[in-house]
Motif scaffolding. Structure first.
Motif, mmCIF file in Angstrom:
data_model
loop_
_atom_site.group_PDB
_atom_site.id
_atom_site.type_symbol
_atom_site.label_atom_id
_atom_site.label_comp_id
_atom_site.label_asym_id
_atom_site.label_seq_id
_atom_site.Cartn_x
_atom_site.Cartn_y
_atom_site.Cartn_z
ATOM 1 N N SER A 1 37.376 31.152 -22.190
ATOM 2 C CA SER A 1 36.409 31.826 -21.657
ATOM 3 C C SER A 1 36.657 32.300 -23.351
ATOM 4 O O SER A 1 35.640 33.391 -23.816
ATOM 5 C CB SER A 1 37.194 32.978 -20.894
ATOM 6 O OG SER A 1 37.555 32.175 -19.993
ATOM 7 N N HIS A 2 37.355 32.797 -24.364
ATOM 8 C CA HIS A 2 37.745 33.567 -24.969
ATOM 9 C C HIS A 2 36.651 32.654 -26.708
ATOM 10 O O HIS A 2 36.168 32.933 -27.191
ATOM 11 C CB HIS A 2 38.810 33.664 -25.960
ATOM 12 C CG HIS A 2 38.758 33.912 -27.533
ATOM 13 N ND1 HIS A 2 39.153 33.063 -28.649
ATOM 14 C CD2 HIS A 2 38.738 35.182 -28.050
ATOM 15 C CE1 HIS A 2 39.496 34.092 -29.764
ATOM 16 N NE2 HIS A 2 38.911 35.435 -29.387
ATOM 17 N N MET A 3 36.610 30.997 -26.474
ATOM 18 C CA MET A 3 36.024 30.016 -27.255
ATOM 19 C C MET A 3 34.825 30.312 -26.850
ATOM 20 O O MET A 3 33.272 29.949 -27.778
ATOM 21 C CB MET A 3 36.741 28.892 -26.950
ATOM 22 C CG MET A 3 37.331 28.695 -27.892
ATOM 23 S SD MET A 3 37.477 29.235 -29.993
ATOM 24 C CE MET A 3 36.175 27.859 -30.388
ATOM 25 N N THR A 4 34.146 30.633 -25.513
ATOM 26 C CA THR A 4 32.858 30.700 -25.353
ATOM 27 C C THR A 4 31.593 32.302 -25.742
ATOM 28 O O THR A 4 31.007 32.111 -26.189
ATOM 29 C CB THR A 4 32.442 30.920 -23.507
ATOM 30 O OG1 THR A 4 33.108 29.670 -23.005
ATOM 31 C CG2 THR A 4 31.065 31.468 -23.550
ATOM 32 N N VAL A 5 32.909 33.008 -26.208
ATOM 33 C CA VAL A 5 32.280 34.067 -26.202
ATOM 34 C C VAL A 5 32.715 33.751 -27.879
ATOM 35 O O VAL A 5 31.214 34.615 -28.668
ATOM 36 C CB VAL A 5 33.633 35.100 -25.932
ATOM 37 C CG1 VAL A 5 32.794 36.974 -26.889
ATOM 38 C CG2 VAL A 5 33.572 35.975 -24.433
ATOM 39 N N VAL A 6 33.592 33.746 -28.228
ATOM 40 C CA VAL A 6 33.414 33.469 -29.652
ATOM 41 C C VAL A 6 31.541 32.395 -30.660
ATOM 42 O O VAL A 6 30.576 32.962 -31.737
ATOM 43 C CB VAL A 6 34.355 32.690 -30.418
ATOM 44 C CG1 VAL A 6 33.979 32.091 -32.069
ATOM 45 C CG2 VAL A 6 35.217 33.421 -30.494
ATOM 46 N N LEU A 7 31.261 31.243 -29.330
ATOM 47 C CA LEU A 7 30.333 30.528 -30.331
ATOM 48 C C LEU A 7 29.145 31.686 -30.092
ATOM 49 O O LEU A 7 28.137 31.504 -30.705
ATOM 50 C CB LEU A 7 30.469 29.836 -29.123
ATOM 51 C CG LEU A 7 31.877 28.539 -29.318
ATOM 52 C CD1 LEU A 7 30.937 27.282 -28.102
ATOM 53 C CD2 LEU A 7 31.413 27.753 -31.070
ATOM 54 N N LEU A 8 29.144 32.015 -28.978
ATOM 55 C CA LEU A 8 27.924 33.209 -28.734
ATOM 56 C C LEU A 8 27.667 34.182 -29.470
ATOM 57 O O LEU A 8 26.721 34.124 -30.140
ATOM 58 C CB LEU A 8 28.257 33.788 -27.129
ATOM 59 C CG LEU A 8 27.972 33.047 -26.013
ATOM 60 C CD1 LEU A 8 28.514 33.937 -24.662
ATOM 61 C CD2 LEU A 8 26.661 32.355 -25.705
ATOM 62 N N PHE A 9 28.411 34.911 -29.848
ATOM 63 C CA PHE A 9 28.659 36.279 -31.161
ATOM 64 C C PHE A 9 28.166 35.726 -32.486
ATOM 65 O O PHE A 9 27.368 36.093 -33.196
ATOM 66 C CB PHE A 9 29.530 36.804 -30.807
ATOM 67 C CG PHE A 9 30.305 38.339 -31.106
ATOM 68 C CD1 PHE A 9 28.810 39.286 -30.716
ATOM 69 C CD2 PHE A 9 30.529 38.631 -32.702
ATOM 70 C CE1 PHE A 9 28.899 40.791 -31.958
ATOM 71 C CE2 PHE A 9 30.773 39.809 -33.218
ATOM 72 C CZ PHE A 9 29.523 40.642 -32.893
ATOM 73 N N TYR A 10 29.145 34.517 -32.594
ATOM 74 C CA TYR A 10 29.382 33.858 -34.247
ATOM 75 C C TYR A 10 27.707 33.246 -34.105
ATOM 76 O O TYR A 10 27.271 33.286 -35.586
ATOM 77 C CB TYR A 10 30.712 33.343 -34.663
ATOM 78 C CG TYR A 10 31.531 34.306 -34.702
ATOM 79 C CD1 TYR A 10 31.911 34.559 -36.415
ATOM 80 C CD2 TYR A 10 32.484 35.229 -34.077
ATOM 81 C CE1 TYR A 10 33.085 35.111 -36.040
ATOM 82 C CE2 TYR A 10 33.455 35.592 -34.104
ATOM 83 C CZ TYR A 10 33.422 35.565 -35.829
ATOM 84 O OH TYR A 10 35.397 36.219 -36.042
ATOM 85 N N GLY A 11 27.917 32.295 -33.597
ATOM 86 C CA GLY A 11 26.612 31.837 -33.539
ATOM 87 C C GLY A 11 25.293 33.028 -34.206
ATOM 88 O O GLY A 11 24.386 32.297 -34.855
ATOM 89 N N ALA A 12 24.777 33.749 -33.529
ATOM 90 C CA ALA A 12 24.092 34.547 -33.596
ATOM 91 C C ALA A 12 24.406 35.131 -34.888
ATOM 92 O O ALA A 12 23.079 35.507 -35.945
ATOM 93 C CB ALA A 12 24.059 35.794 -32.599
ATOM 94 N N ALA A 13 25.427 35.634 -35.137
ATOM 95 C CA ALA A 13 25.999 36.892 -36.669
ATOM 96 C C ALA A 13 25.532 35.833 -37.959
ATOM 97 O O ALA A 13 24.736 36.299 -38.904
ATOM 98 C CB ALA A 13 26.690 36.829 -36.207
ATOM 99 N N VAL A 14 25.873 34.412 -37.360
ATOM 100 C CA VAL A 14 25.689 33.570 -38.784
ATOM 101 C C VAL A 14 24.193 33.411 -38.821
ATOM 102 O O VAL A 14 23.726 33.103 -40.540
ATOM 103 C CB VAL A 14 26.118 31.822 -38.364
ATOM 104 C CG1 VAL A 14 25.620 30.986 -39.304
ATOM 105 C CG2 VAL A 14 27.532 31.701 -38.426
ATOM 106 N N TYR A 15 23.005 33.151 -37.731
ATOM 107 C CA TYR A 15 21.531 33.029 -38.344
ATOM 108 C C TYR A 15 21.321 34.333 -38.310
ATOM 109 O O TYR A 15 20.266 34.315 -39.409
ATOM 110 C CB TYR A 15 20.747 32.622 -37.020
ATOM 111 C CG TYR A 15 19.473 33.215 -36.936
ATOM 112 C CD1 TYR A 15 19.148 32.179 -37.082
ATOM 113 C CD2 TYR A 15 18.765 34.415 -37.265
ATOM 114 C CE1 TYR A 15 17.197 32.472 -36.967
ATOM 115 C CE2 TYR A 15 17.719 34.434 -37.091
ATOM 116 C CZ TYR A 15 16.931 33.571 -36.968
ATOM 117 O OH TYR A 15 15.264 33.982 -37.129
ATOM 118 N N THR A 16 21.683 35.766 -38.589
ATOM 119 C CA THR A 16 21.326 37.172 -38.589
ATOM 120 C C THR A 16 21.407 36.447 -39.742
ATOM 121 O O THR A 16 20.861 37.027 -41.416
ATOM 122 C CB THR A 16 21.335 37.891 -38.283
ATOM 123 O OG1 THR A 16 21.378 37.828 -36.613
ATOM 124 C CG2 THR A 16 21.101 39.375 -38.442
#
Length: 306
Positions: A240-255
Motif C-alpha cells: 500500500s505504501h509503495m503504491t502511494v510512493v510511486l504515484l506521488f514521486y512519479g508525478a513530482a519527478v516529471y514536474t
C-alpha cells in the motif's frame, strides 16, 4: 512589478481547455468531496479505534491531513472561479497558495520516507519496535517532515514572487505553481531555475534514498522469513505504501526534474491534476480497501451506530 502587485495574475486553468467545462467542474467537485470525506473518515477511525493507535496509523493520519490541506489549497479557488466566471488571483494570494502548496508537497515527500522507515523498524527490528518507534519519536519525525516542507516553501516562494512580471499575466495553470509563474518573468531566471532544480533534486533524493534503503532491508528480511503467512502479511503492509510512493514521486519527478523539452502547458496541467487532485482521493482508498485493520474498525463503527 508594481503593475503585477496591483492587478495580480490570470489563471488560465483547466476549464478553458475543456469542451464540457460544467461537467468537468462537477466531476472535480465530487472528487474534492470524496477526498475530504475519505480522509476525515480515515483520521476519525485511526483516532477512535485503540487497535489503530500504532506508529503506522499515526503516519497515515498525518498523510490524510496533508492530503486534505493539499487539495484544499488549489481546488476550491479553481471551482469558485469557474462558478463566478472569474479567473484572477492577486499577487499576495498567489504567493500564499504557492507557499502552502510547496510546504505540503515537501512535507509529504519526507512523510513518505518516514513511513518507509517505520515499516523497516517494524519488520526488521520487531522486538525493539515499541522502543525505537515510541510516540515521542513519531511526533519528532512528523514535526521534522512539516518543518522541512516549510523550508522548501520559505526558500522558493519569496524569490519567485519578487521577480519582475512586466509582460503577460496569464498563468497557464489552474494554480500558482512555481515553474508556471517563473515563465512569466521578464528577467533572466536561468540561474534561479538551475538552483530550483538542484533544490528539488535534493528534496527528492533524501526521501528516495531512505525509502530505497528501507525497502531493500525489508525485502531481504522477508526473503529470510520461514513463515509464508508472515511474508504475505509483510508484503501486503508495504505494498500500500509503495503504491502511494510511486504515484506521488512519479508525478513530482516529471514536474520538477525532467528538462523543459519534455514539458508543455497542457502536459503540465494533466500531470498536476493527477497528483494534486487524484492522488489525495486515492490515498484513503489504498490504505482502507487494502487494510484489514481499517476495514474492521469501519465495520465496528457501523455496527455500533446500527
Amino acid at each position: 512589478s508594481n503593475s503585477t502587485e496591483q492587478s495580480g495574475f490570470i489563471l488560465v486553468g483547466l476549464f478553458r481547455q475543456s469542451t464540457h467545462p460544467a461537467l468537468l467542474c462537477l466531476a472535480i467537485f465530487v472528487i474534492f468531496l470524496m477526498t475530504l470525506s475519505g480522509n476525515v473518515l480515515l483520521i476519525f477511525l485511526i483516532h477512535s479505534d485503540t487497535h489503530l493507535h500504532t506508529p503506522m496509523y499515526f503516519f497515515i493520519s498525518q498523510l490524510s491531513l496533508m492530503d486534505m490541506m493539499y487539495i484544499s489549497t488549489t481546488v476550491p479557488k479553481m471551482l469558485l472561479d469557474q462558478v463566478l466566471g472569474e479567473n484572477k488571483i492577486s499577487a499576495p494570494e498567489c504567493g500564499m497558495q504557492m507557499f502552502l502548496y510547496l510546504t505540503l508537497v515537501g512535507s509529504e515527500f519526507f512523510l513518505l520516507a518516514a513511513m518507509s522507515y517505520d515499516r523497516y523498524m517494524a519488520i526488521c527490528h520487531p522486538l525493539r519496535y515499541a522502543v525505537l518507534m515510541s510516540h515521542r519519536v513519531c511526533l519528532l519525525l512528523a514535526s521534522t517532515c512539516w518543518f522541512l516542507g516549510s523550508v522548501d516553501g520559505f526558500m522558493l516562494t519569496p524569490v519567485t514572487m519578487t521577480f519582475p512580471f512586466c509582460g503577460s499575466r496569464d498563468i497557464h495553470h489552474f494554480f500558482c505553481e512555481v515553474p508556471a509563474v517563473t515563465k512569466l518573468s521578464c528577467s533572466d531566471t536561468s540561474l534561479y531555475e538551475m538552483l530550483m532544480y538542484l533544490c528539488c533534486v535534493l528534496m527528492l533524493l533524501i526521501p528516495v534514498t531512505v525509502i530505497s534503503s528501507s525497502y531493500t532491508f525489508i525485502l531481504l528480511t522477508i526473503l529470510r522469513m520461514n513463515s509464508a503467512e508472515g511474508r504475505k502479511k509483510a508484503l501486503a503492509t508495504c505494498s500500500s505504501h509503495m503504491t502511494v510512493v510511486l504515484l506521488f514521486y512519479g508525478a513530482a519527478v516529471y514536474t520538477y526534474m525532467l528538462p523543459s523539452s519534455y514539458h508543455s502547458p497542457q502536459k503540465d496541467m494533466v500531470v498536476s491534476v493527477f497528483y494534486t487532485i487524484l492522488t489525495p482521493v486515492l490515498n484513503p482508498l489504498i490504505y482502507s480497501l487494502r487494510n484489514k485493520d481499517v476495514t474492521e474498525a469501519l465495520r465496528k463503527m457501523c455496527s455500533v451506530k446500527i
